[in-house]
Scaffold this active site. Structure first.
Site, PDB file in Angstrom:
ATOM      1  N   SER A 157       5.028  16.572  21.762  1.00  0.00           N
ATOM      2  CA  SER A 157       4.629  16.453  20.363  1.00  0.00           C
ATOM      3  C   SER A 157       5.858  15.973  19.598  1.00  0.00           C
ATOM      4  CB  SER A 157       4.154  17.800  19.835  1.00  0.00           C
ATOM      5  OG  SER A 157       3.826  17.669  18.471  1.00  0.00           O
ATOM      6  N   ARG A 209     -13.301  -9.803  -9.748  1.00  0.00           N
ATOM      7  CA  ARG A 209     -12.465  -9.223  -8.686  1.00  0.00           C
ATOM      8  C   ARG A 209     -13.067  -7.893  -8.287  1.00  0.00           C
ATOM      9  NH1 ARG A 209      -7.405  -8.292 -12.804  1.00  0.00           N
ATOM     10  NH2 ARG A 209      -8.572  -7.086 -14.320  1.00  0.00           N
ATOM     11  N   LYS A 230      -5.979 -15.338  -8.245  1.00  0.00           N
ATOM     12  CA  LYS A 230      -6.763 -15.862  -9.351  1.00  0.00           C
ATOM     13  C   LYS A 230      -7.295 -17.257  -9.038  1.00  0.00           C
ATOM     14  CE  LYS A 230      -5.036 -15.261 -13.455  1.00  0.00           C
ATOM     15  NZ  LYS A 230      -5.940 -14.236 -14.022  1.00  0.00           N
ATOM     16  N   GLY A 277       0.077  -7.980 -15.109  1.00  0.00           N
ATOM     17  CA  GLY A 277       0.938  -7.917 -16.279  1.00  0.00           C
ATOM     18  C   GLY A 277       2.406  -8.165 -16.008  1.00  0.00           C
ATOM     19  N   HIS A 331      12.666  21.071   0.117  1.00  0.00           N
ATOM     20  CA  HIS A 331      12.059  22.240   0.748  1.00  0.00           C
ATOM     21  C   HIS A 331      10.779  22.636   0.024  1.00  0.00           C
ATOM     22  CE1 HIS A 331      11.563  26.628   1.364  1.00  0.00           C
ATOM     23  NE2 HIS A 331      11.842  26.296   2.618  1.00  0.00           N
ATOM     24  N   CYS A 348       3.698  16.058  15.114  1.00  0.00           N
ATOM     25  CA  CYS A 348       3.493  17.194  14.229  1.00  0.00           C
ATOM     26  C   CYS A 348       4.483  17.208  13.083  1.00  0.00           C
ATOM     27  CB  CYS A 348       3.565  18.509  15.013  1.00  0.00           C
ATOM     28  SG  CYS A 348       5.142  18.775  15.820  1.00  0.00           S
ATOM     29  N   MET A 356       3.863 -10.969 -14.723  1.00  0.00           N
ATOM     30  CA  MET A 356       4.354 -12.327 -15.015  1.00  0.00           C
ATOM     31  C   MET A 356       3.740 -12.833 -16.315  1.00  0.00           C
ATOM     32  SD  MET A 356       4.573 -13.927 -11.184  1.00  0.00           S
ATOM     33  CE  MET A 356       2.960 -13.363 -10.710  1.00  0.00           C
ATOM     34  N   ARG A 368      -1.812 -19.621 -16.443  1.00  0.00           N
ATOM     35  CA  ARG A 368      -1.626 -18.254 -15.958  1.00  0.00           C
ATOM     36  C   ARG A 368      -0.985 -18.232 -14.576  1.00  0.00           C
ATOM     37  NH1 ARG A 368      -5.916 -14.877 -18.778  1.00  0.00           N
ATOM     38  NH2 ARG A 368      -7.244 -16.429 -19.774  1.00  0.00           N
ATOM     39  N   TYR A 412      -3.068  12.585  19.441  1.00  0.00           N
ATOM     40  CA  TYR A 412      -3.455  13.217  18.178  1.00  0.00           C
ATOM     41  C   TYR A 412      -2.320  13.169  17.163  1.00  0.00           C
ATOM     42  CZ  TYR A 412      -0.739  17.323  19.642  1.00  0.00           C
ATOM     43  OH  TYR A 412       0.273  18.155  20.037  1.00  0.00           O
TER      44      TYR A 412
END
Lengths: 898, 898
Positions: free
Chosen positions: A783, A356, A26, A105, A472, A850, A107, A96, A870
């Site tokens: 992999s 902002r 701010k 919100g 799972h 993977c 503080m 502030r 990859y």
């Protein structure tokens, strides 16, 4: 001496946008805006270093700060033409908080500081509005008592004594809304509030504006430590030691008559992204009035269809509107992003209170980014950094119509996004039966196991009452791209009765319709209409840019031709993991699979495998066709065999009959196969090494399929992956089996030199990483199986982690869920060792990942930094990974440059 | 050009003892003896490099070797005064294998090469003994046909056609023993053998001595590849590429009349170690005759009591005996170790055929080593290297009287040494009941689980029909020093009937006596008498020397005062691991433990813990007293809670009654606590962090006990160890709990500054090793838990490994059992990372090991090389670890020097 206070006002400021760390978001922003010549009410920011100083000095302030504050206050007074505490021409200020990163919100804030029984009259006279002045005064006393004096906190958390007083006074004056209170009533209120403070704290409400200011500043700094702020920091990985800044700024008022107003505007539409000046304002009002919802705000812009009778700002205040449009252009060009602005018009003068970068939906984000590139406002690279990759998820799955009316009946964890509408079933069998009638189903389970795979495949959505984001159900559903809500403790499932009950007492029966929102983790009653994901042309453009900059390839984890096609449409460049075992669960196969497992001899086992061969071959043909010309990594059988065994008495009986053995014998055999820790048991390549005929059959199925598809004139690139290798000898033996079968099949089909294939390994054990230089000698690719690597490196079973992991995350013992994002210090370090050891003997060793982490943006960035070739992830995460890979490449470019 | 053939004879030799790698053990030794002036029959050795050459050149020999062999043969003939193949004065030779390391009996040998229908007559004439010559001839034809021509191998493995022929001829000549066969009968035999060769191979038995020699040499080289040799190499980690040498040596004969003899001698008694010339000989005999057991050999030395009528060599051949004594002294001084010698006396001339360091029992080894130091023959350091540390195990446990008559009924794996005699019981409850009557018991189970701990504690011995060397039964028994035989597939246990049956059909009932030999893995019927381990003064001297050189401290894993005392007597310098959970299984506690686990609230849990507190305190008092002045490392609760839960329906019912809940509810709760992979589940410090009150109670018990014992005037050094730490924050939280309790208890007892304690962690997860620099900041010591570290690093559950690990070892995929000896490349590398990272932030961080590996000599050496401060092992392995630590220190010294 350290500078503690940074002034801003009248086009000049000590700070700037770059000083976020010191002034907070701010403070830095206000300084920047001031410098830009934007009309910002003057004021000053006390740095985050002061906060840190106070924390480490038992609440004491740094020496000399009092004078710095007084100097800045005097300058502010000069610019604003009013004096703090002056009875006739009082300056009021707000105090502030503001940290480096916005903690909205979390503080405290105190407004209207400087009011007392004298200055309130000055304010009234100056504004010619008694009621406004006293209203401000009663708001100030309430807020100050609450935030600085802690009056409310002394009582019950849920009980607000100020509300009670206000209610009493409204009753006395017979009015319904706060806005109807007369000046007299407000004066009554202020008196009553002050009496309450006296009663509760034993002290008189502070009258001296300087004392008020000191108290407010102190309260703002202290609010860094209040519990909700601490929790927020933990959740968002914000270090404790950053601290907050405190900004003291002159108050301006939008409620000083018909020439005053307050409003909020976005430089473009935050929902659609259109380049349209979107905003709302209210004449003669304060910000709070907008929130209170008593009056409806009006649009600022008239170029869209505005309802009859509604007056826009463009119409009501044309000059000010023009100024605002100019500021909008200035700010958007300056910040080069869509702005979310707060403004106040005080007696005809426009003040900007805040600007902002505006929050926006994923589709708006893409449109804005692409448009801004078109407008030459930002570069393509900047555009790519404007989206959190995870946001893309919103765009890819169909969703429940946000406009539809619906009844929420339960909440759970948002395990896999998308929407699902279907009839409730409680088992895979029920799912299958009901699906045959053409009805969509939602599988509801306490938790799922591999037995449920088939039901999960058929179901539109999955709902469980137990399990976390990595249970799972959650993992499999994400893999399938199936909508899924897990761990909904709001429901109690009773399989026997075929119902589930909600905590609210609703009972849902088998066959009833429900709807799931997997992106929010919500369960609705009945059938909520669904809307499809619409991928815009901008999306395609945006992803093309991502592909231009990324170095990492993106593959997909897919076990079926359908999954493979979905992923290919999302831009997958191959399959990084095809789990052959998922094919084993289908009805026509599971019996043969079980025969294979229960076989008493190699001969018997080979017979059972011979039954599976044509089925597996057919699976691979489908996948190779779907992935034509792209590499397909196929993992040989991985899970412990007992996962495939019959569980219910009925299944055991059936199998015993097929295999012509006694039930008791069958039960004994099943018990023998049960393991204490199956995750660390007889699985992966250990199966293939003890039962080479299994690997042999799978290799045969793969290469026969490859020959069929090659003969169709399509290019096939199989990569066979051996799982759970810990010792190079394990890989060597499996490699020999696969090679022998491959050569035999390919040669017998006359396709020599026409099918190129690789044999590599899944690196998923710490030992494999630590001995990667030996293993690499036998491997054509690595992999990383980061799911299992996480389990072994951390010694945490994913299936059992729900007993302590949620607590660990809550208590801050762990800062992130290691099954979601790669634990860099542990698992990541092993990967680093694995890559560098592997490439120390094979310079160009292809390395990929993977595990589930392949679709997590932070993990993708890490994989990029490791130099992997990859990542592979579930189909619906492919675009996310593509963008994350692009951002990683850009980040690296920036680093190299700086 | 490479020298392929090394000659030896008449005090001169091309080779020497140092050339083992090139000439094999046998060849090097013969060369060395020859050079020493020992009378060795002349000959030559063809190098191991020739073997390697042949293997890599498709069976071809290196060029020029033929000439080298002929030259060496000519020299041999010159020295021995006979000619190879000469009809009147024939030289006969043996051809033997010999690798770098002795592989006894694994490869092939051919004796009497050079005999044919002509030379046999020469031999007969020369020795004036027709029968001897023809006997040698028939033995040669048999051996050559078998080894070189492969005649036997062509038929059935178990059927020997030569035996059949011999049996037929003995019948024909009506004799019972081979030795009774006349010359004529032997001539018959040779003819019949040759006919058989013709029938089986289609070729005439080779007549030409040179062809015989070539065939024999080739067969010896080829025997490197026969299956039994390959298996032996795998078992003993001998590389394939070493190859064998082949030694061709002149034959000498001990059966050439009354002035000939053959014998074996040890320079000291191999059983007791006494400095006494021990040996046996036989007049007019060949080595094989000793083995055949037809005649009993006579002692060489008369200084011990010799039965009446038995003539010693000293008496029968006093001159030769004197020569032998002189050779004995010469060889022992030369090799500086007890020698095992083979000799032959041919017509009055003494020939030494072999000398090597003699095998000996553990107690003999110690006596010899200590004596030789006394005799200034070897240094203390050399003495220490003369014992395999594992050999000490023999000395420490009581044993079955080796002289007693006994009936072997089953074999299994020798899991934990010692002897046990007791009545058979099949459960912990039976064990307890029977023990109360004062009877010793042996617990017989299919396999054991933590439920059986109590029974295992009471039992004299443990026998299981299932499980390997690292099964629960084996590990726990070794930990307790209890005799144990596991995995005896010879028995079938039937709990219901209360019997076990052996494969031989014997049925043993509950209450029957059996005896176990845990060092051999044998089960005997009835009560076999036991003899106690007698530790000699030499043992103490020897161990003192070990203590002088070792750097590693040796602690013990002990959970009871009794174990602690045993270990202290064996030289333990503290407790490295005291597992508090073993205390939880006792009868009076398990109910409270279960109440604690099933508690619905913290309050309930605290109540249950309060019951456990005094009991745990008492345990610790006993242990602190036993370990006065020595450090005691106590691990907080480690195993998953469900391990403590009731298993049988009866137990569930009991607990439900105590806790006043329904049985169904109890069952549900138990199911909820069951984990898929408990090893990776809610255990270790995860318990202590989710239920801090458990750690609190344990800390309180420890420090209250420490105060009690301190007040008794004894020094207490507690080291509290937090298990399964993966994240530094886990340790930090547990440390705080322990510290707070410690300070409170110690201060309240007025013992501030009097009790010094440490708080550290068990490093048993890969992540802990990889982040040891962070964890070390919170730890005062590290102790590597290599059991769990092996499980996680390798991804192998110890409990389930029996499904594939035995196969892996057999197939050579793994070269050693990773739960027995540290896997250096994987687990060892993690330990290395852990130590170096830990000490990078705390230079003097105390590091130890407390896994099962702490008692394995190879692992102890590795721990030494890592720079650990101590190893900890089960009480009975303490002396082994002390010696292994000494040897490791000596090895390092040698390395540093060279």
């Amino acid at each position: 001496m350290t500078k503690n206070v940074y002034f801003f006002g009248n086009k000049k400021a000590d700070g700037s946008a770059e000083m976020r760390d010191l002034l907070g978001g701010k403070g830095a922003n206000l300084a920047e805006m001031t410098k830009l010549g934007i009309p910002v009410p003057a004021g000053f920011t006390i740095t985050t270093e002061v906060c840190t100083y106070i924390n480490s000095h038992g609440g004491k302030y740094p020496p000399g700060i009092k004078k710095e504050i007084m100097d800045a206050l005097r300058k502010t007074e000069g610019i604003m033409g009013a004096k703090f505490g002056h009875p006739e021409n009082p300056l009021l200020v707000s105090v502030r908080s503001g940290a480096r990163i916005s903690m909205p919100g979390m503080m405290d804030t105190v407004l209207n500081v400087g009011l007392n029984d004298r200055t309130v009259n000055g304010l009234a006279a100056k504004t010619n509005n008694d009621r406004f002045a006293w209203d401000a005064y009663r708001r100030f006393v309430n807020m100050y008592s609450d935030v600085v004096l802690g009056v409310k906190a002394l009582g019950d958390e849920d009980y607000d004594p100020f509300d009670e007083i206000l209610a009493r006074i409204k009753k006395k004056y017979k009015v319904k809304h706060d806005t109807e209170l007369s000046t007299e009533a407000l004066q009554d209120t202020v008196r009553a509030f002050k009496t309450l403070v006296m009663e509760r704290t034993g002290k008189i409400f502070p009258d001296d504006p300087m004392e008020q200011l000191r108290g407010a500043i102190n309260a703002v700094f202290e609010s860094w430590h209040i519990p909700r702020a601490q929790i927020y920091r933990q959740m968002n990985n914000i270090p404790e030691e950053w601290g907050t800044a405190a900004t003291v700024q002159s108050m301006v008022f939008g409620n000083m008559g018909e020439d005053s107003a307050t409003g909020v505007a976005f430089s473009r539409d935050p929902s659609s992204g259109e380049n349209y000046f979107f905003g709302e304002f209210m004449i003669n009002a304060q910000g709070e009035d907008v929130v209170a919802g008593v009056r409806t705000p009006q649009p600022i812009n008239g170029s869209r269809k505005v309802p009859k009778g509604v007056v826009t700002m463009e119409e009501a205040m044309p000059d000010t509107y023009k100024q605002l449009v100019a500021l909008r252009d200035k700010l958007e060009h300056h910040y080069r992003d869509m702005q979310d602005m707060e403004f106040t018009i005080q007696q005809g003068k426009l003040w900007m209170l805040q600007t902002r970068n505006g929050k926006r939906t994923a589709s708006a984000a893409i449109k804005i980014a692409v448009d801004m590139v078109g407008e030459k406002l930002i570069s393509k690279k900047e555009a790519l950094n404007r989206l959190e990759p995870a946001q893309l998820d919103q765009l890819l799955h169909p969703m429940l119509d946000p406009k539809a009316e619906k009844t929420l009946i339960a909440r759970g964890l948002a395990a896999s996004p998308g929407a699902a509408i279907g009839r409730v079933v409680f088992s895979a069998a029920e799912a299958e039966k009901l699906t045959q009638t053409g009805d969509p189903v939602i599988l509801v389970r306490i938790e799922t196991s591999p037995d449920d795979i088939k039901g999960m495949h058929i179901a539109q959505g999955i709902l469980t009452s137990r399990g976390g984001m990595t249970s799972h159900a959650a993992v499999v559903a994400r893999g399938m791209g199936t909508c899924c809500v897990v761990g909904s403790s709001d429901i109690t499932v009773d399989y026997k009765k075929g119902i589930f009950a909600t905590t609210a007492g609703l009972v849902v029966k088998r066959g009833d319709f429900i709807s799931l929102d997997g992106g929010k983790g919500e369960v609705y009653k009945g059938r909520v209409p669904k809307v499809d994901a619409q991928l815009s042309g901008d999306f395609a453009t945006f992803m093309k840019w991502a592909d231009e900059v990324r170095r990492l390839k993106v593959r997909t984890n897919a076990d079926t031709p359908r999954d493979a096609s979905v992923a290919r449409n999302f831009g997958a460049e191959g399959i990084g993991l095809c789990r052959t075992e998922h094919m084993f669960f289908q009805d026509d196969r599971i019996i043969a699979v079980r025969e294979m497992i229960m076989a008493e001899s190699q001969e018997q086992r080979k017979q059972a495998l011979a039954k599976l061969l044509p089925m597996q071959r057919q699976d691979f043909i489908g996948i190779f066709q779907a992935m034509e010309s792209l590499p397909v990594t196929i993992r040989t059988l991985d899970p412990p065999l007992h996962e495939f065994l019959p569980h219910t008495a009925k299944e055991v009986k059936e199998l015993a009959a097929v295999m012509k053995v006694k039930v008791a014998e069958m039960e004994k055999k099943i018990e023998l196969l049960t393991e204490n820790n199956p995750m660390l048991g007889h699985r992966g390549c250990r199966l293939g090494n003890t039962f080479p005929e299994i690997t042999e059959m799978q290799a045969r199925a793969i290469f026969e399929a490859a020959c069929v598809v090659t003969k169709q004139g399509r290019k096939v690139l199989p990569e066979i992956m051996i799982p759970l290798v810990g010792f190079e000898s394990e890989l060597k033996l499996q490699k020999e089996i696969v090679q022998n079968v491959a050569e035999e099949v390919i040669n017998s089909q006359g396709l020599k030199h026409k099918i190129k294939y690789l044999i590599g390994t899944m690196v998923e054990l710490p030992r494999a990483c630590l001995t990667a230089d030996r293993i690499a000698l036998e491997a054509q690719f690595f992999s990383f199986g980061t799911n299992d690597l996480t389990q072994t490196c951390l010694g945490i079973s994913r299936d059992d982690a729900s007993r302590f992991l949620p607590y660990y995350l809550k208590a801050g013992i762990l800062l992130q869920e290691p099954f979601v994002s790669i634990d860099r210090q542990g698992v990541g370090r092993l990967m680093e060792i694995g890559v560098s050891k592997g490439r120390s003997v094979k310079k160009d060793l292809k390395c990929g990942i993977c595990g589930e982490h392949g679709g997590d943006p932070a993990s993708v960035e890490f994989c990029h930094s490791l130099g992997l070739d990859y990542v592979s992830c579930s189909p619906y995460r492919v675009p996310i990974a593509r963008l994350a890979a692009a951002q990683a490449a850009l980040k690296e470019e920036d680093k190299t440059r700086s």
